[in-house]
Scaffold this motif. Structure first.
Motif, PDB file in Angstrom:
ATOM      1  N   MET A   1      96.593  46.928  35.831  1.00 40.26           N
ATOM      2  CA  MET A   1      97.938  47.473  36.028  1.00 40.26           C
ATOM      3  C   MET A   1      98.397  48.160  34.738  1.00 40.26           C
ATOM      4  O   MET A   1      98.291  47.594  33.657  1.00 40.26           O
ATOM      5  CB  MET A   1      98.923  46.359  36.401  1.00 40.26           C
ATOM      6  N   ARG A   2      98.927  49.393  34.863  1.00 40.61           N
ATOM      7  CA  ARG A   2      99.351  50.153  33.699  1.00 40.61           C
ATOM      8  C   ARG A   2     100.845  50.435  33.764  1.00 40.61           C
ATOM      9  O   ARG A   2     101.465  50.330  34.813  1.00 40.61           O
ATOM     10  CB  ARG A   2      98.579  51.483  33.625  1.00 40.61           C
ATOM     11  N   LEU A  15     103.596  43.039  34.914  1.00 46.61           N
ATOM     12  CA  LEU A  15     102.809  43.500  33.772  1.00 46.61           C
ATOM     13  C   LEU A  15     103.053  42.606  32.560  1.00 46.61           C
ATOM     14  O   LEU A  15     102.119  42.280  31.824  1.00 46.61           O
ATOM     15  CB  LEU A  15     103.153  44.958  33.446  1.00 46.61           C
ATOM     16  N   ALA A  16     104.299  42.183  32.360  1.00 48.17           N
ATOM     17  CA  ALA A  16     104.599  41.257  31.264  1.00 48.17           C
ATOM     18  C   ALA A  16     103.888  39.925  31.482  1.00 48.17           C
ATOM     19  O   ALA A  16     103.354  39.332  30.531  1.00 48.17           O
ATOM     20  CB  ALA A  16     106.105  41.042  31.161  1.00 48.17           C
ATOM     21  N   PRO A 338     109.911  44.863  30.355  1.00 46.38           N
ATOM     22  CA  PRO A 338     109.277  46.100  29.894  1.00 46.38           C
ATOM     23  C   PRO A 338     108.916  46.065  28.410  1.00 46.38           C
ATOM     24  O   PRO A 338     107.883  46.607  28.008  1.00 46.38           O
ATOM     25  CB  PRO A 338     110.329  47.167  30.186  1.00 46.38           C
ATOM     26  N   LEU A 339     109.781  45.447  27.587  1.00 51.93           N
ATOM     27  CA  LEU A 339     109.469  45.308  26.165  1.00 51.93           C
ATOM     28  C   LEU A 339     108.172  44.532  25.994  1.00 51.93           C
ATOM     29  O   LEU A 339     107.278  44.953  25.247  1.00 51.93           O
ATOM     30  CB  LEU A 339     110.615  44.586  25.444  1.00 51.93           C
ATOM     31  N   ALA A 340     108.064  43.398  26.673  1.00 53.78           N
ATOM     32  CA  ALA A 340     106.861  42.569  26.569  1.00 53.78           C
ATOM     33  C   ALA A 340     105.638  43.313  27.102  1.00 53.78           C
ATOM     34  O   ALA A 340     104.540  43.168  26.570  1.00 53.78           O
ATOM     35  CB  ALA A 340     107.060  41.265  27.338  1.00 53.78           C
ATOM     36  N   ALA A 345     107.872  52.142  24.688  1.00 51.43           N
ATOM     37  CA  ALA A 345     107.565  52.972  25.866  1.00 51.43           C
ATOM     38  C   ALA A 345     107.983  52.257  27.150  1.00 51.43           C
ATOM     39  O   ALA A 345     108.461  52.900  28.096  1.00 51.43           O
ATOM     40  CB  ALA A 345     106.075  53.294  25.897  1.00 51.43           C
ATOM     41  N   GLY A 346     107.815  50.942  27.191  1.00 52.56           N
ATOM     42  CA  GLY A 346     108.213  50.180  28.375  1.00 52.56           C
ATOM     43  C   GLY A 346     109.709  50.179  28.569  1.00 52.56           C
ATOM     44  O   GLY A 346     110.206  50.403  29.677  1.00 52.56           O
TER      45      GLY A 346
END
Length: 381
Positions: A1-2, A15-16, A338-340, A345-346
């Motif tokens: 997963m990207r 994703l995190a 998103p940060l993690a 960019a997240g």
């Protein structure tokens, strides 16, 4: 997963989850007791329907708002959260940069991992400083003085955390600062070696707002003991009134929930309040901020700026809160996952998606500016 495959809150969360050691993911993801309030925070938005108007000519949409004297390009802000460099080595730097790109306010926690002075110098976007009330009154005054000298625009006192919540996920893994992991918790760290590599190859973890008072080297103090030993559960309205007078500027109480407390905040000179149950991390079974919003706005909305946080995962959630009278909506886990997952960019991708959702929702609602939103747009089931 990207990162490019992340299109919503749940994608970023997944994703995190894949990138963080289990104990750290659970620290972000978890709530108090049975996590009932945590789940209800988002569910509360789902009991409310939007009623759109059509043929209103909304080719252009203005998403800007003014809250606590600060002009924001979007009606949401990044709430102050603790320990961010534990989740990604960029920490608060990534969040401040993303908030600045989108022209909105960000908060720095007294348990933050980058100094408020560094962030204030690097970014011109409005900055709030969140702190807790200590038994040491001199420390409280020193923290406010430091924020004033740094040029912080908004002082935010958190009032729902005079003691730490019962977060059982952390008890099971042994998550603590400094780390005191259980065997299972240590195994979870071993399964995510990239996190460990990043942690040890970047600057040493610290809490610069409290570096004179809480030591993270396994010595005198842990985060848990900070809450139980240094914070003052005897804090009362007279204490806060003194601080409001001393700050003599934009002063916000975070964690107000009742109409009576909202009125009291207005009476002592607060310029803002945030309806919040701390993301379901403190008093489980607490009322949800969205469910309290209308009655609090009706009671004090003409005297103080009413904001809310907790459970916001979609642009339509923000629109519903604004329609009830919130001046802006605070984000927490919404940017922490998103940060993690991907650092700056997240966070930038998450905030950009949220802005796009709000703009799309405004067009579909037939509203060209935030000021045109009202309770006429809503129906509760």
């Amino acid at each position: 997963m990207r990162l490019s495959n992340c299109h919503n809150f749940h994608d970023f969360r997944e994703l995190a989850r894949r990138r963080l050691p289990g104990p750290i993911f659970d620290y972000i993801d978890g709530g108090a007791d049975d996590e009932v309030t945590y789940r209800r925070n988002t569910a509360s938005f789902e009991r409310c329907d939007l009623v759109p108007d059509v043929l209103r000519g909304v080719a252009n949409v203005d998403l800007s708002v003014t809250v606590m004297g600060q002009r924001l390009a979007v009606p949401f802000y990044c709430s102050p959260t603790a320990l961010q460099r534990l989740f990604h080595h960029q920490g608060e730097r990534a969040v401040a940069a993303a908030a600045s790109q989108y022209g909105t306010m960000f908060g720095v926690s007294s348990l933050g991992t980058v100094s408020l002075e560094e962030l204030r110098k690097a970014y011109s976007t409005p900055q709030m400083y969140q702190f807790y009330f200590h038994k040491d009154r001199g420390l409280n005054r020193a923290m406010m003085s430091r924020a004033r000298e740094a040029g912080v625009e908004v002082m935010m006192l958190t009032v729902d955390s005079i003691t730490g919540g019962n977060r059982e996920r952390d008890l099971r893994t042994g998550f603590a600062i400094p780390f005191k992991l259980t065997l299972g918790g240590m195994l979870q760290f071993a399964l995510k070696p990239m996190w460990g590599l990043n942690y040890v190859t970047h600057e040493r973890f610290s809490l610069p707002q409290l570096d004179q008072h809480v030591h993270m080297d396994g010595g005198t103090m842990s985060i848990g003991r900070y809450f139980t030993e240094m914070l003052d559960p005897a804090m009362n309205w007279d204490d806060v009134a003194e601080m409001v007078q001393e700050w003599n500027g934009q002063f916000c109480l975070k964690g107000v929930m009742s109409v009576g407390d909202a009125k009291r905040a207005a009476e002592i000179g607060c310029t803002g309040i945030v309806l919040s149950n701390h993301g379901g991390r403190q008093l489980d079974g607490s009322r949800c901020a969205f469910d309290q919003l209308a009655e609090v706005v009706d009671a004090v909305g003409e005297r103080v700026d009413v904001m809310m946080d907790g459970g916001c995962q979609r642009g339509t959630h923000v629109l519903k809160a604004l329609s009830l009278g919130a001046k802006a909506v605070g984000l927490g886990r919404f940017y922490l996952f998103p940060l993690a997952a991907a650092g700056q960019a997240g966070v930038e991708r998450a905030l950009g998606l949220l802005r796009a959702e709000i703009e799309r929702g405004m067009k579909l609602m037939g509203r060209a500016s935030i000021s045109q939103l009202s309770r006429d747009n809503l129906r509760f089931r």
